[in-house]
Design a protein around this motif. Structure first.
Motif, short mmCIF file in Angstrom:
data_model
loop_
_atom_site.label_atom_id
_atom_site.label_comp_id
_atom_site.label_asym_id
_atom_site.label_seq_id
_atom_site.Cartn_x
_atom_site.Cartn_y
_atom_site.Cartn_z
N UNK A 197 -74.09 -68.42 113.04
CA UNK A 197 -72.87 -69.11 113.47
C UNK A 197 -73.15 -70.55 113.87
N UNK A 198 -74.21 -70.75 114.67
CA UNK A 198 -74.55 -72.10 115.09
C UNK A 198 -74.94 -72.96 113.89
N UNK A 199 -75.68 -72.36 112.95
CA UNK A 199 -76.06 -73.09 111.74
C UNK A 199 -74.83 -73.49 110.95
N UNK A 200 -73.87 -72.57 110.84
CA UNK A 200 -72.65 -72.85 110.10
C UNK A 200 -71.85 -73.96 110.77
N UNK A 201 -71.78 -73.91 112.10
CA UNK A 201 -71.06 -74.93 112.86
C UNK A 201 -71.69 -76.31 112.65
N UNK A 202 -73.03 -76.34 112.56
CA UNK A 202 -73.74 -77.59 112.37
C UNK A 202 -73.55 -78.21 111.01
N UNK A 203 -72.90 -77.49 110.10
CA UNK A 203 -72.59 -78.01 108.77
C UNK A 203 -71.09 -78.24 108.60
N UNK A 204 -70.30 -77.25 109.02
CA UNK A 204 -68.85 -77.31 108.80
C UNK A 204 -68.22 -78.46 109.59
N UNK A 205 -68.58 -78.59 110.86
CA UNK A 205 -67.97 -79.65 111.68
C UNK A 205 -68.28 -81.05 111.16
N UNK A 206 -69.55 -81.39 110.86
CA UNK A 206 -69.81 -82.74 110.33
C UNK A 206 -69.10 -83.01 109.01
#
Length: 243
Positions: free
Chosen positions: A19-28
């Motif tokens: 989840x954290x990895x996904x957030x680090x890509x989706x948000x930017x």
């Protein structure tokens, strides 16, 4: 070899928390699209895709700081580190073991954000190779920052401190506005910290501005060495305290 074996364990832990990895890509990527769409409304130089893409990739590394800090902090909370301190590994080897599996994460963020930038009009040329190399160096600054936080704080404390960290890295990095627009103490503080230099180095690398690349990159490398040094010192104290 010992550090690589430890890195294998940490790689598995990283994959357990996608989840954290996904957030680090989706948000930017979402922010890249949002701010690039503002160029037509507010035709500022910083809102061009050529400026936004390198800056947004650097911003994405903030999530590696969160991830690495929480991983190390969680290992302390669960007493996992206390159990493995009996091994003959050095403090530097432990931290290398945490850092190695995070480099592919950084590369993944670079590829996804760069791909999104290309779809939005970011130019593709030979300078991409230099850009990727410089960005990987910059990612070590954020990985080291997370490891330093995880060394000195618990995983819950890291989560709270991250909110402060991400605001500092965002407002003082020059991604969305240049610190010179405000000037004064704000601009001086931005120049004393590594984040604006990281963004400047990334932008210079992708444009082939090698004369503008060296100074900000040296700032980043210098800060990275200091931060990893602080993490090693703190880790050694934890190791001695466990004996």
């Amino acid at each position: 070899m010992k550090a690589l074996a430890f890195a294998g364990r940490n790689r598995k832990e990283i994959l357990r928390d996608p989840l954290t990895l996904l957030l680090g890509v989706v948000m930017p990527v979402a922010m890249l699209w949002l701010f690039s769409s503002l160029e037509g409304i507010m035709p500022l130089d910083l809102f061009t895709i050529e400026k936004l893409t390198p800056g947004m990739i650097v911003f994405s590394f903030s999530f590696i700081t969160l991830f690495s800090g929480m991983l190390l902090g969680r290992d302390k909370t669960t007493s996992f580190l206390m159990r493995i301190f009996a091994s003959p590994m050095k403090a530097s080897e432990y931290l290398i073991g945490y850092a190695i599996p995070l480099l592919p994460v950084a590369l993944f963020q670079i590829l996804v954000c760069y791909g999104a930038g290309v779809l939005l009009g970011f130019p593709v040329d030979i300078h991409v190779l230099t850009g990727f190399g410089v960005l990987l160096i910059i990612s070590l600054l954020y990985i080291g920052s997370g490891l330093a936080l995880g060394t000195y704080f618990t995983d819950r404390q890291v989560g709270g401190i991250f909110a402060i960290f991400v605001n500092i890295t965002t407002w003082l990095s020059g991604i969305w506005f240049s610190p010179s627009m405000i000037g004064g103490a704000f601009e001086q503080m931005a120049k004393l910290l590594p984040f604006v230099h990281a963004v400047d180095a990334a932008r210079a690398a992708f444009t082939g501005g090698f004369t503008q690349l060296l100074e900000p990159l040296l700032w980043v490398i210098g800060y990275t060495i200091v931060i990893f040094g602080l993490a090693i010192v703190g880790f050694r104290k934890k190791m001695k305290g466990s004996k």
